[in-house]
Design a protein around this motif. Structure first.
Motif, PDB file in Angstrom:
ATOM      1  N   SER A  88       0.982  -1.208  -0.001  1.00  0.00           N
ATOM      2  CA  SER A  88       0.173  -0.100  -0.024  1.00  0.00           C
ATOM      3  C   SER A  88       0.996   1.187   0.004  1.00  0.00           C
ATOM      4  O   SER A  88       0.519   2.298  -0.841  1.00  0.00           O
ATOM      5  CB  SER A  88      -1.009  -0.020   1.155  1.00  0.00           C
ATOM      6  OG  SER A  88      -0.114   0.100   2.237  1.00  0.00           O
ATOM      7  N   VAL A  89       1.884   1.361   0.643  1.00  0.00           N
ATOM      8  CA  VAL A  89       2.714   2.598   0.851  1.00  0.00           C
ATOM      9  C   VAL A  89       3.613   2.454  -0.528  1.00  0.00           C
ATOM     10  O   VAL A  89       3.643   3.795  -1.029  1.00  0.00           O
ATOM     11  CB  VAL A  89       3.720   2.369   2.139  1.00  0.00           C
ATOM     12  CG1 VAL A  89       4.963   3.451   1.815  1.00  0.00           C
ATOM     13  CG2 VAL A  89       3.041   2.338   3.275  1.00  0.00           C
ATOM     14  N   ILE A  91       2.698   1.652  -3.262  1.00  0.00           N
ATOM     15  CA  ILE A  91       1.795   2.122  -4.372  1.00  0.00           C
ATOM     16  C   ILE A  91       1.540   3.540  -4.499  1.00  0.00           C
ATOM     17  O   ILE A  91       1.700   4.155  -5.569  1.00  0.00           O
ATOM     18  CB  ILE A  91       0.404   1.295  -4.416  1.00  0.00           C
ATOM     19  CG1 ILE A  91       0.724  -0.044  -4.825  1.00  0.00           C
ATOM     20  CG2 ILE A  91      -0.552   2.040  -5.312  1.00  0.00           C
ATOM     21  CD1 ILE A  91      -0.578  -0.897  -4.885  1.00  0.00           C
ATOM     22  N   GLN A  92       1.515   4.058  -3.191  1.00  0.00           N
ATOM     23  CA  GLN A  92       1.066   5.598  -3.080  1.00  0.00           C
ATOM     24  C   GLN A  92       2.580   6.400  -3.422  1.00  0.00           C
ATOM     25  O   GLN A  92       2.334   7.346  -4.156  1.00  0.00           O
ATOM     26  CB  GLN A  92       1.021   5.817  -1.511  1.00  0.00           C
ATOM     27  CG  GLN A  92       0.585   7.137  -1.202  1.00  0.00           C
ATOM     28  CD  GLN A  92       0.226   7.170   0.247  1.00  0.00           C
ATOM     29  OE1 GLN A  92       0.523   6.737   0.991  1.00  0.00           O
ATOM     30  NE2 GLN A  92      -0.583   8.463   0.260  1.00  0.00           N
ATOM     31  N   ILE A  95       2.506   6.154  -7.268  1.00  0.00           N
ATOM     32  CA  ILE A  95       1.468   7.096  -7.851  1.00  0.00           C
ATOM     33  C   ILE A  95       1.926   8.580  -7.861  1.00  0.00           C
ATOM     34  O   ILE A  95       1.748   9.345  -8.678  1.00  0.00           O
ATOM     35  CB  ILE A  95      -0.018   7.067  -7.261  1.00  0.00           C
ATOM     36  CG1 ILE A  95      -0.315   5.351  -7.363  1.00  0.00           C
ATOM     37  CG2 ILE A  95      -0.846   7.896  -7.400  1.00  0.00           C
ATOM     38  CD1 ILE A  95      -1.892   5.051  -6.653  1.00  0.00           C
ATOM     39  N   ALA A  96       2.597   9.021  -6.729  1.00  0.00           N
ATOM     40  CA  ALA A  96       3.290  10.217  -6.547  1.00  0.00           C
ATOM     41  C   ALA A  96       4.567  10.331  -7.370  1.00  0.00           C
ATOM     42  O   ALA A  96       5.179  11.462  -7.599  1.00  0.00           O
ATOM     43  CB  ALA A  96       3.382  10.291  -5.081  1.00  0.00           C
ATOM     44  N   SER A 102      10.706   5.333  -3.204  1.00  0.00           N
ATOM     45  CA  SER A 102      10.369   4.103  -3.229  1.00  0.00           C
ATOM     46  C   SER A 102      11.511   3.246  -3.147  1.00  0.00           C
ATOM     47  O   SER A 102      11.512   1.826  -2.465  1.00  0.00           O
ATOM     48  CB  SER A 102       9.616   3.785  -4.506  1.00  0.00           C
ATOM     49  OG  SER A 102       8.578   4.749  -4.668  1.00  0.00           O
ATOM     50  N   ARG A 164       3.066  10.198   5.213  1.00  0.00           N
ATOM     51  CA  ARG A 164       2.113  10.064   4.359  1.00  0.00           C
ATOM     52  C   ARG A 164       0.721   9.485   4.892  1.00  0.00           C
ATOM     53  O   ARG A 164       0.816   8.638   5.949  1.00  0.00           O
ATOM     54  CB  ARG A 164       2.385   9.457   3.091  1.00  0.00           C
ATOM     55  CG  ARG A 164       3.462  10.053   2.264  1.00  0.00           C
ATOM     56  CD  ARG A 164       4.145   9.199   1.112  1.00  0.00           C
ATOM     57  NE  ARG A 164       5.292  10.051   0.663  1.00  0.00           N
ATOM     58  CZ  ARG A 164       5.228  10.897  -0.422  1.00  0.00           C
ATOM     59  NH1 ARG A 164       4.150  11.427  -0.796  1.00  0.00           N
ATOM     60  NH2 ARG A 164       6.237  11.272  -1.019  1.00  0.00           N
ATOM     61  N   SER A 165      -0.416   9.413   4.392  1.00  0.00           N
ATOM     62  CA  SER A 165      -1.640   8.894   4.897  1.00  0.00           C
ATOM     63  C   SER A 165      -1.612   7.373   4.855  1.00  0.00           C
ATOM     64  O   SER A 165      -2.028   7.028   5.934  1.00  0.00           O
ATOM     65  CB  SER A 165      -2.745   9.456   4.017  1.00  0.00           C
ATOM     66  OG  SER A 165      -2.398   9.144   2.726  1.00  0.00           O
ATOM     67  N   GLY A 166      -0.775   6.840   3.943  1.00  0.00           N
ATOM     68  CA  GLY A 166      -0.648   5.491   3.885  1.00  0.00           C
ATOM     69  C   GLY A 166       0.218   4.984   4.959  1.00  0.00           C
ATOM     70  O   GLY A 166       0.119   3.880   5.698  1.00  0.00           O
ATOM     71  N   THR A 167       1.201   5.920   5.404  1.00  0.00           N
ATOM     72  CA  THR A 167       2.367   5.284   6.452  1.00  0.00           C
ATOM     73  C   THR A 167       1.587   5.623   7.816  1.00  0.00           C
ATOM     74  O   THR A 167       1.838   4.714   8.698  1.00  0.00           O
ATOM     75  CB  THR A 167       3.349   6.276   6.273  1.00  0.00           C
ATOM     76  OG1 THR A 167       3.205   7.515   6.472  1.00  0.00           O
ATOM     77  CG2 THR A 167       4.102   6.062   5.060  1.00  0.00           C
TER      78      THR A 167
END
Length: 267
Positions: A88-89, A91-92, A95-96, A102, A164-167
């Motif tokens: 999930s992280v 991928i975020q 995308i950014a 990454s 980030r929101s994912g983290t």
């Protein structure tokens, strides 16, 4: 050195300096704090072994509400958490278009495993039975597997990935799994805390060396933001001089949290 960003439909002339990474010395302080926490846990485990054992016993006795999880393989829960958080992280980040972030985050994950294995080997080779026993649990063994490596790897990965929101979701999942595993006696409280501290310290050091990406609008994004409030920009140029003509404003670092960090001339 100027950089021409993509022009808009009005053929706006834009000259700006691409954002660069800045090293935040607060990351070093956070790394030092994590090391001190880990050292304090180790000292408590040696000299206040009875107290730490009592805390673990209280936590486990209060966890009878999740006793049904005893039938679920803990390794399965751990693997699900690792895959979900990591994918999930990443991928975020992709995308950014944070390509460097990454790659380095994935490397931090691997280094987190290696670091905790090394610390486990050092503790196991210390010959201090009290310390070794305080770190032992049903899911660990003397040697490189003395401390749970899952927390160090994930903490290092999430720290480097950034706020980030994912983290945030990743940290919450990690904390939840840690509590469950301590309650189920799969991990010791001391081992979990040391593993967390090691991963956090490593992640902070990597983040400091990598540098933190400056956030905010740049180049064409600034022109678009101005256009959205009714200011049609024909030319936008970043002022690179330390002082403006009036001498009233001073440009500072490329830090959007700092006043007057960037000054533009617009037509």
């Amino acid at each position: 050195m100027s950089h021409d960003f993509p022009t808009s439909k009005h053929e706006t002339r834009i000259e700006d300096v691409p954002p660069k990474r800045n090293r935040d010395f607060a990351d070093l302080l956070h790394a030092l704090f994590a090391v001190l926490v880990g050292a304090a846990v180790i000292l408590f485990s040696i000299y206040l072994h009875g107290t730490t054992s009592g805390v673990e016993s209280d936590v486990r006795s209060a966890g009878h509400v999740v006793s049904w999880l005893m039938d679920v393989p803990t390794s399965l829960l751990q693997q699900i958490a690792i895959v979900f958080i990591t994918v999930s992280v990443l991928i975020q980040l992709l995308i950014a278009k944070e390509w460097l972030q990454s790659v380095v985050s994935a490397i931090a994950l691997i280094l987190g495993f290696a670091a905790i294995w090394g610390i486990s080997a050092l503790i196991s080779g210390s010959g201090n039975d009290t310390l070794i026993m305080s770190m032992m649990s049903n899911g660990t063994s003397v040697g490189t597997g003395l401390l749970p490596d899952f927390y160090a790897a994930m903490a290092s990965f999430l720290t480097v990935a950034g706020p980030r929101s994912g983290t945030k979701w990743g940290w919450n999942i990690l904390y939840t799994v840690a509590v469950l595993f301590v309650v189920l006696s799969w991990n010791s409280l001391s081992g979990v805390l040391v593993s967390f501290a090691a991963g956090r310290a490593l992640g902070m050091l990597i983040r400091f060396m990598l540098g933190t990406q400056t956030n905010g609008a740049w180049g064409n994004q600034v022109a678009q933001a101005l256009r959205s409030i009714g200011i049609d920009v024909a030319s936008l140029s970043r002022r690179l001089a330390t002082y403006t003509d009036s001498g009233m404003l001073k440009t500072t670092l490329d830090d959007d949290l700092t006043e007057n960090s960037r000054i533009y001339d617009a037509i």
